[in-house]
Design an enzyme around this catalytic site. Structure first.
Site, PDB file in Angstrom:
ATOM      1  N   LYS A 116       0.810  -1.219   0.000  1.00 21.76           N
ATOM      2  CA  LYS A 116       0.000   0.000   0.000  1.00 21.76           C
ATOM      3  C   LYS A 116       0.842   1.267   0.000  1.00 21.76           C
ATOM      4  O   LYS A 116       0.376   2.324  -0.434  1.00 21.76           O
ATOM      5  CB  LYS A 116      -1.001  -0.042   1.152  1.00 21.76           C
ATOM      6  CG  LYS A 116      -2.021  -1.179   0.945  1.00 21.76           C
ATOM      7  CD  LYS A 116      -2.815  -1.483   2.179  1.00 21.76           C
ATOM      8  CE  LYS A 116      -4.002  -0.552   2.312  1.00 21.76           C
ATOM      9  NZ  LYS A 116      -4.856  -0.951   3.451  1.00 21.76           N
ATOM     10  N   LYS A 158      -1.552   2.559   9.400  1.00 24.98           N
ATOM     11  CA  LYS A 158      -1.983   1.473   8.511  1.00 24.98           C
ATOM     12  C   LYS A 158      -0.798   0.576   8.190  1.00 24.98           C
ATOM     13  O   LYS A 158       0.352   1.007   8.251  1.00 24.98           O
ATOM     14  CB  LYS A 158      -2.598   2.056   7.228  1.00 24.98           C
ATOM     15  CG  LYS A 158      -3.859   2.876   7.510  1.00 24.98           C
ATOM     16  CD  LYS A 158      -4.373   3.591   6.281  1.00 24.98           C
ATOM     17  CE  LYS A 158      -5.301   2.731   5.455  1.00 24.98           C
ATOM     18  NZ  LYS A 158      -5.986   3.550   4.412  1.00 24.98           N
ATOM     19  N   GLY A 164      -8.639  -6.519   4.303  1.00 21.54           N
ATOM     20  CA  GLY A 164      -9.789  -7.003   5.059  1.00 21.54           C
ATOM     21  C   GLY A 164     -10.120  -6.125   6.265  1.00 21.54           C
ATOM     22  O   GLY A 164     -10.727  -6.585   7.220  1.00 21.54           O
ATOM     23  N   ASN A 290      -7.177  -2.972  -5.153  1.00 26.57           N
ATOM     24  CA  ASN A 290      -7.340  -4.407  -4.944  1.00 26.57           C
ATOM     25  C   ASN A 290      -7.201  -5.070  -6.302  1.00 26.57           C
ATOM     26  O   ASN A 290      -7.999  -4.813  -7.211  1.00 26.57           O
ATOM     27  CB  ASN A 290      -8.706  -4.723  -4.317  1.00 26.57           C
ATOM     28  CG  ASN A 290      -8.794  -4.217  -2.871  1.00 26.57           C
ATOM     29  OD1 ASN A 290      -9.797  -3.667  -2.465  1.00 26.57           O
ATOM     30  ND2 ASN A 290      -7.729  -4.372  -2.106  1.00 26.57           N
ATOM     31  N   ARG A 292      -7.888  -7.770  -7.878  1.00 23.14           N
ATOM     32  CA  ARG A 292      -8.677  -9.014  -7.976  1.00 23.14           C
ATOM     33  C   ARG A 292     -10.142  -8.641  -8.222  1.00 23.14           C
ATOM     34  O   ARG A 292     -10.495  -7.473  -8.210  1.00 23.14           O
ATOM     35  CB  ARG A 292      -8.583  -9.755  -6.650  1.00 23.14           C
ATOM     36  CG  ARG A 292      -9.014  -8.847  -5.488  1.00 23.14           C
ATOM     37  CD  ARG A 292      -9.103  -9.569  -4.163  1.00 23.14           C
ATOM     38  NE  ARG A 292      -9.119  -8.672  -3.026  1.00 23.14           N
ATOM     39  CZ  ARG A 292     -10.183  -8.095  -2.499  1.00 23.14           C
ATOM     40  NH1 ARG A 292     -11.382  -8.290  -3.032  1.00 23.14           N
ATOM     41  NH2 ARG A 292     -10.099  -7.288  -1.450  1.00 23.14           N
TER      42      ARG A 292
HETATM   43  P1  ADP Z   1     -13.730  -6.406  -0.935  1.00 22.61           P
HETATM   44  O1  ADP Z   1     -12.536  -5.526  -0.835  1.00 22.61           O
HETATM   45  O2  ADP Z   1     -13.789  -7.292  -2.114  1.00 22.61           O
HETATM   46  O3  ADP Z   1     -14.977  -5.708  -0.670  1.00 22.61           O
HETATM   47  P2  ADP Z   1     -13.029  -7.481   1.568  1.00 22.61           P
HETATM   48  O4  ADP Z   1     -12.039  -6.409   1.827  1.00 22.61           O
HETATM   49  O5  ADP Z   1     -14.168  -7.615   2.486  1.00 22.61           O
HETATM   50  O6  ADP Z   1     -13.608  -7.435   0.138  1.00 22.61           O
HETATM   51  O7  ADP Z   1     -12.229  -8.840   1.460  1.00 22.61           O
HETATM   52  C1  ADP Z   1     -12.594  -9.819   0.522  1.00 22.61           C
HETATM   53  C2  ADP Z   1     -12.438 -11.153   1.082  1.00 22.61           C
HETATM   54  O8  ADP Z   1     -11.099 -11.411   1.333  1.00 22.61           O
HETATM   55  C3  ADP Z   1     -13.173 -11.368   2.377  1.00 22.61           C
HETATM   56  O9  ADP Z   1     -13.643 -12.681   2.374  1.00 22.61           O
HETATM   57  C4  ADP Z   1     -12.090 -11.155   3.427  1.00 22.61           C
HETATM   58  O10 ADP Z   1     -12.347 -11.918   4.569  1.00 22.61           O
HETATM   59  C5  ADP Z   1     -10.881 -11.654   2.686  1.00 22.61           C
HETATM   60  N1  ADP Z   1      -9.666 -10.924   3.009  1.00 22.61           N
HETATM   61  C6  ADP Z   1      -9.352  -9.689   2.664  1.00 22.61           C
HETATM   62  N2  ADP Z   1      -8.131  -9.359   3.087  1.00 22.61           N
HETATM   63  C7  ADP Z   1      -7.646 -10.425   3.726  1.00 22.61           C
HETATM   64  C8  ADP Z   1      -6.426 -10.724   4.392  1.00 22.61           C
HETATM   65  N3  ADP Z   1      -5.446  -9.853   4.505  1.00 22.61           N
HETATM   66  N4  ADP Z   1      -6.280 -11.940   4.934  1.00 22.61           N
HETATM   67  C9  ADP Z   1      -7.258 -12.838   4.821  1.00 22.61           C
HETATM   68  N5  ADP Z   1      -8.422 -12.619   4.202  1.00 22.61           N
HETATM   69  C10 ADP Z   1      -8.630 -11.436   3.676  1.00 22.61           C
HETATM   70  P1  ADP Z   2      -8.104  -2.566   3.627  1.00 19.40           P
HETATM   71  O1  ADP Z   2      -6.903  -2.916   2.828  1.00 19.40           O
HETATM   72  O2  ADP Z   2      -8.146  -3.219   4.934  1.00 19.40           O
HETATM   73  O3  ADP Z   2      -9.361  -2.664   2.829  1.00 19.40           O
HETATM   74  P2  ADP Z   2      -8.291   0.340   3.301  1.00 19.40           P
HETATM   75  O4  ADP Z   2      -7.090   1.199   3.204  1.00 19.40           O
HETATM   76  O5  ADP Z   2      -9.029   0.064   2.056  1.00 19.40           O
HETATM   77  O6  ADP Z   2      -7.880  -1.027   4.000  1.00 19.40           O
HETATM   78  O7  ADP Z   2      -9.273   0.966   4.368  1.00 19.40           O
HETATM   79  C1  ADP Z   2     -10.388   0.259   4.842  1.00 19.40           C
HETATM   80  C2  ADP Z   2     -11.409   1.227   5.401  1.00 19.40           C
HETATM   81  O8  ADP Z   2     -10.842   1.987   6.494  1.00 19.40           O
HETATM   82  C3  ADP Z   2     -11.891   2.297   4.425  1.00 19.40           C
HETATM   83  O9  ADP Z   2     -12.935   1.837   3.621  1.00 19.40           O
HETATM   84  C4  ADP Z   2     -12.347   3.392   5.368  1.00 19.40           C
HETATM   85  O10 ADP Z   2     -13.592   3.122   5.940  1.00 19.40           O
HETATM   86  C5  ADP Z   2     -11.305   3.316   6.476  1.00 19.40           C
HETATM   87  N1  ADP Z   2     -10.179   4.225   6.192  1.00 19.40           N
HETATM   88  C6  ADP Z   2      -9.025   3.897   5.570  1.00 19.40           C
HETATM   89  N2  ADP Z   2      -8.199   4.949   5.510  1.00 19.40           N
HETATM   90  C7  ADP Z   2      -8.831   5.979   6.085  1.00 19.40           C
HETATM   91  C8  ADP Z   2      -8.500   7.363   6.344  1.00 19.40           C
HETATM   92  N3  ADP Z   2      -7.328   7.875   5.993  1.00 19.40           N
HETATM   93  N4  ADP Z   2      -9.420   8.128   6.979  1.00 19.40           N
HETATM   94  C9  ADP Z   2     -10.615   7.631   7.357  1.00 19.40           C
HETATM   95  N5  ADP Z   2     -10.977   6.339   7.150  1.00 19.40           N
HETATM   96  C10 ADP Z   2     -10.107   5.518   6.521  1.00 19.40           C
HETATM   97 MG    MG Z   3      -9.789  -1.604   1.086  1.00 22.44          MG
END
Ligand code: ADP
Ligand code: ADP
Ligand code: MG
Length: 461
Positions: A116, A158, A164, A290, A292
């Site tokens: 990231k 982060k 997830g 993402n 995928r």
């Molecule tokens: P999307 O980004 O597609 O909306 P999610 O962020 O909820 O979906 O993650 C998609 C799927 O992958 C979910 O089933 C979640 O539990 C799984 N997942 C995402 N990140 C991880 C991770 N770092 N380790 C294990 N499972 C993950």
């Molecule tokens: P992941 O890889 O776990 O999906 P993301 O970076 O996509 O992580 O962030 C997941 C969620 O966390 C976002 O959808 C948002 O709700 C919250 N988030 C992430 N970064 C920020 C930020 N800088 N400020 C506020 N909320 C955040």
């Molecule tokens: Mg995300």
């Protein structure tokens, strides 16, 4: 062209990939753990290979076992779905080294965008604004505090390898940051095998808006955006397309930014560029890519009339993009509710029980993507997602009314599910008026009392 495909995943996405592949006349081999031998994905496949015991580390995350299954079944390609190995550069590269096609971007692209911190750099170079934060990874507490005082509190810690919704912490003060930083680092190492952290300013009133993209290595295009702000523990629970809060001008800028970013790395395959839309500042910031297919892809399929899984398989087989940007138009509005085997009245406790009754609504504009059936025992080893209820209406009001009817018509007995949560959300005034942000649902849950009681439950032994 791909003639045979191994699905290295389970649950609803394995069923979804099966349907797309069969539609293309592809022979489908299902890789499954011992716990999933009787699952729907295995029943629907032409061949099934058991890759290991129920624990994901020994089956769905076992690269050697999956490659051995693919080679013994004689397939051309492997589809990783989402979760598990979908974003593993090591896996993508091992698949190619074994002489097979990986349905997704190259290992190089996955490792670049999957980090990231590196992805923020790619975004900046492509002229896409990122959330104010650290320039790269942050090494220690003192560096973190110095960056945070520049960008201003609250800040978010982060993990560069996070996903997830895990490994994210909000810190309101320097004391909190100093306290949380070492913990976050240790946790990231344990969870993702890599401890690198970075900082972002915490956007207080943010909406999560993401753009579906598709590339063929030379060209890339978008399929418009999704609104995914209704989240619990930073995981999406309710998604929509399009995002009604955007003006046409903002939508065009957002989608073009996503395309510029992925074009800059010659992206091949389906992907999602995630942004936060700062409602107060009327600005959007890149957060991650993402690499995928995503859980919520069906809302995009509904409003654009495309089959994204079919497209990604064709592209992996060497086809060029089957659409021009001008062909993709937004038609109506779609909503998806994630149905999890969890009890919303008991802090979303997972409930791996037996489905004693299932009736899914099936009228025009209603889709239930699932792997469950009557008599199915949900194994306790995996994610609790058991289905996705998706509706399509002429506009957002029609979609809201349709999702409410579909949720009322959906019958799942034997286990508690998040259907209850969605029923109450679908009649919530703020949801109806499109007035919510990424923290709305968590706050709502603190005071919400569920209206309907749970039915009879059947625990799996
Ligand atoms: P999307 O980004 O597609 O909306 P999610 O962020 O909820 O979906 O993650 C998609 C799927 O992958 C979910 O089933 C979640 O539990 C799984 N997942 C995402 N990140 C991880 C991770 N770092 N380790 C294990 N499972 C993950
Ligand atoms: P992941 O890889 O776990 O999906 P993301 O970076 O996509 O992580 O962030 C997941 C969620 O966390 C976002 O959808 C948002 O709700 C919250 N988030 C992430 N970064 C920020 C930020 N800088 N400020 C506020 N909320 C955040
Ligand atoms: Mg995300």
């Amino acid at each position: 062209m791909i003639k045979s495909l191994l699905i290295a995943n389970r649950g609803e996405i394995a069923v979804r990939i099966n349907r797309a592949a069969k539609g293309l006349g592809i022979r489908v081999v299902q890789a499954c753990s011992e716990a999933d031998k009787d699952a729907l994905a295995a029943q629907l496949a032409d061949d099934v290979v058991v890759i290991g015991p129920p624990q994901a580390a020994k089956s769905y995350l076992n690269i050697d076992a999956i490659l051995a299954a693919a080679l013994s079944a004689g397939v051309d390609a492997i589809h990783p779905g989402y979760g598990f190995l979908a974003e593993s550069a090591e896996f993508a590269s091992a698949v190619v080294d074994a002489g097979l096609i990986f349905v997704g971007p190259s290992a190089e692209t996955i490792s670049l965008l999957g980090d990231k911190v590196a992805a923020r750099d790619v975004a900046n170079k492509a002229g896409v604004l990122t959330v104010p934060g650290s320039d790269g990874g942050v090494l220690d507490v003192s560096e973190a505090c110095s960056i945070a005082s520049d960008i201003g509190y609250p800040v978010m810690i982060k993990s560069a390898a996070g996903g997830g919704g895990r490994g994210i912490r909000v810190c309101a003060t320097e004391e909190e940051l100093a306290h949380q930083f070492p913990q976050a680092s240790a946790e990231a190492k344990a969870a993702f095998g890599e401890g690198q952290l970075y900082l972002e300013k915490f956007i207080k009133s943010a909406r999560h808006i993401e753009v579906q993209i598709m590339g063929d290595g030379e060209n890339a295009m978008h399929f418009y955006e999704r609104e995914c702000s209704l989240q619990r523990r930073r995981q999406k629970v309710w998604e929509e397309a399009p995002a009604n809060c955007l003006t046409d001008e903002l939508r065009t800028n957002l989608c073009n930014s996503a395309v510029a970013l992925v074009k800059s790395v010659n992206y091949k395959g389906a992907g999602t560029v995630e942004f936060l839309y700062d409602v107060r500042e009327n600005a959007f910031y890149f957060i991650e890519v993402n690499t995928r297919i995503q859980v919520e892809h069906p809302v995009t399929e509904y409003i654009t009339g495309t089959d994204l899984v079919v497209e990604m398989i064709k592209i992996a087989g060497g086809a060029k993009l089957g659409y021009k940007q001008a062909d993709i138009k937004i038609n109506g509005h779609a909503i998806e509710c994630r149905i999890n085997a969890e009890d919303p009245t008991k802090d979303f406790m997972p409930w791996p029980g037996i489905i004693t009754k299932l009736q899914a609504p099936s009228e025009q504009g209603v889709r239930f993507d699932t792997h469950i059936f009557e008599g199915y025992a949900i194994p306790p080893f995996y994610d609790s997602l058991i289905g996705k209820l998706i509706v399509h209406g002429a506009n957002r009001d029609e979609a809201l009314s349709k999702i409410n009817s579909a949720l009322s018509a959906l019958v799942i007995e034997g286990i508690p599910t998040t259907q209850l949560l969605h029923l109450d959300l679908s009649v919530d005034t703020n949801v109806q008026n499109d007035k919510f942000d990424t923290v709305y649902l968590e706050q709502w849950l603190q005071t919400h009392e569920f209206s309907a009681p749970q039915g009879k439950l059947a625990r799996a032994n």
